[in-house]
Design a protein around this motif. Structure first.
Motif, short mmCIF file in Angstrom:
data_model
loop_
_atom_site.label_atom_id
_atom_site.label_comp_id
_atom_site.label_asym_id
_atom_site.label_seq_id
_atom_site.Cartn_x
_atom_site.Cartn_y
_atom_site.Cartn_z
N GLU B 65 26.65 -9.10 -22.84
CA GLU B 65 26.21 -10.92 -22.02
C GLU B 65 26.34 -11.23 -21.49
OE1 GLU B 65 25.16 -12.05 -25.53
OE2 GLU B 65 24.67 -13.70 -24.61
N LYS B 157 29.42 -12.01 -28.85
CA LYS B 157 28.05 -12.16 -28.79
C LYS B 157 27.63 -11.18 -28.64
CE LYS B 157 25.42 -15.63 -27.54
NZ LYS B 157 25.07 -16.70 -26.25
N ALA B 158 28.17 -10.38 -27.58
CA ALA B 158 28.20 -8.75 -27.14
C ALA B 158 28.26 -8.36 -28.42
CB ALA B 158 28.36 -8.06 -25.87
N SER B 161 25.82 -8.66 -31.24
CA SER B 161 24.63 -8.42 -30.98
C SER B 161 23.86 -6.82 -30.69
CB SER B 161 24.15 -8.51 -29.33
OG SER B 161 23.20 -7.79 -28.52
#
Lengths: 196, 226
Positions: B65, B157-158, B161
């Protein structure tokens, strides 16, 4: 002859220290001294480039016409920096990760180009190598000291050994302003000692 | 030997020779180190895979990210029960040292439950506490790194994901890259596609297993390695 060699070597460590006396290479000095080990690694990488480029430029000094000396020097310096980066990536990836962007920036470190023009272009290979070594050691020493001070005051550790709890660390020393503050005070102290 | 005079011919000759030699030497060093560099990167990946799984059953997933300065690459270990087993940051070199770079250890600090994501459910909805709303589940609130919110948001966020990949949301649409390559596995789930009555499913690349128009329930048997 030996005297000249010795004085060339020690010149860069104290009397003409690149950081505290010549005030060159400020960008990596401020950026990579967040910790003692980072400062030391940066200094050593720069020292390797300094010695190699000083020697090669000194050997080539009669083959480079005056008007193209800057581009010629830069090509030589950039080649050595690239070699250092490739070797670090291959054999010391942790150091490469820690220093990141600042290894390629050694090319534009004023110390390297400055010594190439001020010394290597006018002296023989042996003396140039010693000058590179001296300046490199001086740079490494100053970066390590600044790094140690910032790491100690910012996180309570030096070379990752905890001296006091991280809770008492001052965040500012980990950031850019702290770099300026630490550098300023150390420069004042070093110059005061030298003047005595 | 006196210095070469700065005639045009000399200048061109000198520069060209220096560049050609430099180019050749660099090419040589590059070739010499290529193997080692690739091997080191592979080794790092494998070490990370072993580390995140912590010896338990599960799957290791990579994700990246855009962080504060550049891409943050993480590898997450997710158990078969859908819990985070551990994570390793593969690359956060573009984050500020001493701030964003703390993500390497901050989110696995066993002593601080507010910021520790190891052991939590891999819902894929982690959010920094200051962005959380009243409806946010307790499991999903994560305390950000002090003074490094942007890096923290990117890191979470990574992680999210990576969780999404494992939760099957992306697996069969071919948009993911699993860290355990070339492994044939069953994505056993109703893929949500519509069977076209000819043995192929509109959604997954796998075969339907039945020839009836309607909802597909079949095994997506294929390599998630692209």
């Amino acid at each position: 002859m030996a005297n000249k060699a010795l004085s060339t070597l020690t010149n860069g460590i104290l009397k003409e220290n690149p950081t505290f006396a010549l005030v060159l290479g400020m960008c990596p000095t401020l950026a990579t001294t967040g910790s003692a080990i980072n400062g030391m690694s940066m200094g050593l990488a720069t020292m390797v480039v300094l010695i190699c480029s000083n020697v090669v430029i000194s050997l080539l000094k009669n083959l480079i016409p005056d008007n193209v000396r800057i581009p010629a020097f830069i090509v030589v310096i950039a080649s050595f920096v690239t070699m250092v980066q490739l070797l670090l990536k291959a054999y010391a990836p942790a150091v490469d990760d820690a220093l990141g962007l600042f290894i390629p920036l050694i090319v534009v470190n004023c110390i390297v180009l400055g010594r190439a023009e001020a010394f290597a272009a006018k002296n023989n290979a042996g003396l140039s190598a010693l000058d590179g070594l001296g300046m490199g050691l001086g740079f490494t020493l100053s970066l390590t000291v600044i790094g140690a001070v910032r790491e100690l005051l910012g996180t309570g550790k030096v070379f990752d050994i905890a001296i006091f709890s991280e809770n008492y660390g001052m965040l500012i020393f980990v950031l850019a302003p702290g770099a300026f503050i630490a550098l300023g005070y150390l420069m004042a102290i070093v110059n005061k000692i030298q003047k005595k | 030997m006196a210095k070469l005079e700065s005639s045009l011919k000399n200048m061109i000759l000198s520069l060209t020779c220096i560049c050609v030699v430099a180019g050749g030497v660099l090419a040589g060093v590059y070739m010499l180190t290529l193997e080692t560099i690739n091997a080191a990167a592979e080794q790092k990946k494998m070490d990370a895979e072993a580390a995140v799984l912590n010896g338990q059953e599960g799957v290791a997933v990579m994700a990246e990210e855009q962080g504060f300065g550049g891409l943050i690459k993480v590898m997450v270990g997710i158990s078969n029960e859908g819990e985070i087993l551990g994570y390793e940051v593969l690359d956060c070199s573009q984050e500020t040292p001493g701030l964003g770079s703390k993500c390497v250890d901050w989110f696995k600090n066993a002593e601080k439950a507010g910021q520790n994501i190891v052991g939590r459910k891999a819902t894929g909805k982690f959010i920094v506490s200051k962005d959380a709303t009243a409806e946010t589940d307790e499991n999903d609130r994560v305390d950000a790194i002090t003074a490094a919110t942007i890096s923290s948001r990117a890191f979470l966020k990574a992680i999210n994901s990576a969780c999404a990949q494992v939760n099957g949301a992306d697996c069969c649409s071919g948009a993911t890259q699993m860290a355990v390559p070339a492994e044939e596995h069953h994505c056993e789930h109703a893929c949500g596609g519509e069977c076209k009555g000819d043995g192929s499913c509109g959604k997954c690349q796998g075969a339907c297993g039945h020839h009836e128009e309607g909802a597909c329930e079949h095994h997506c048997e294929h390599h998630c390695n692209h």
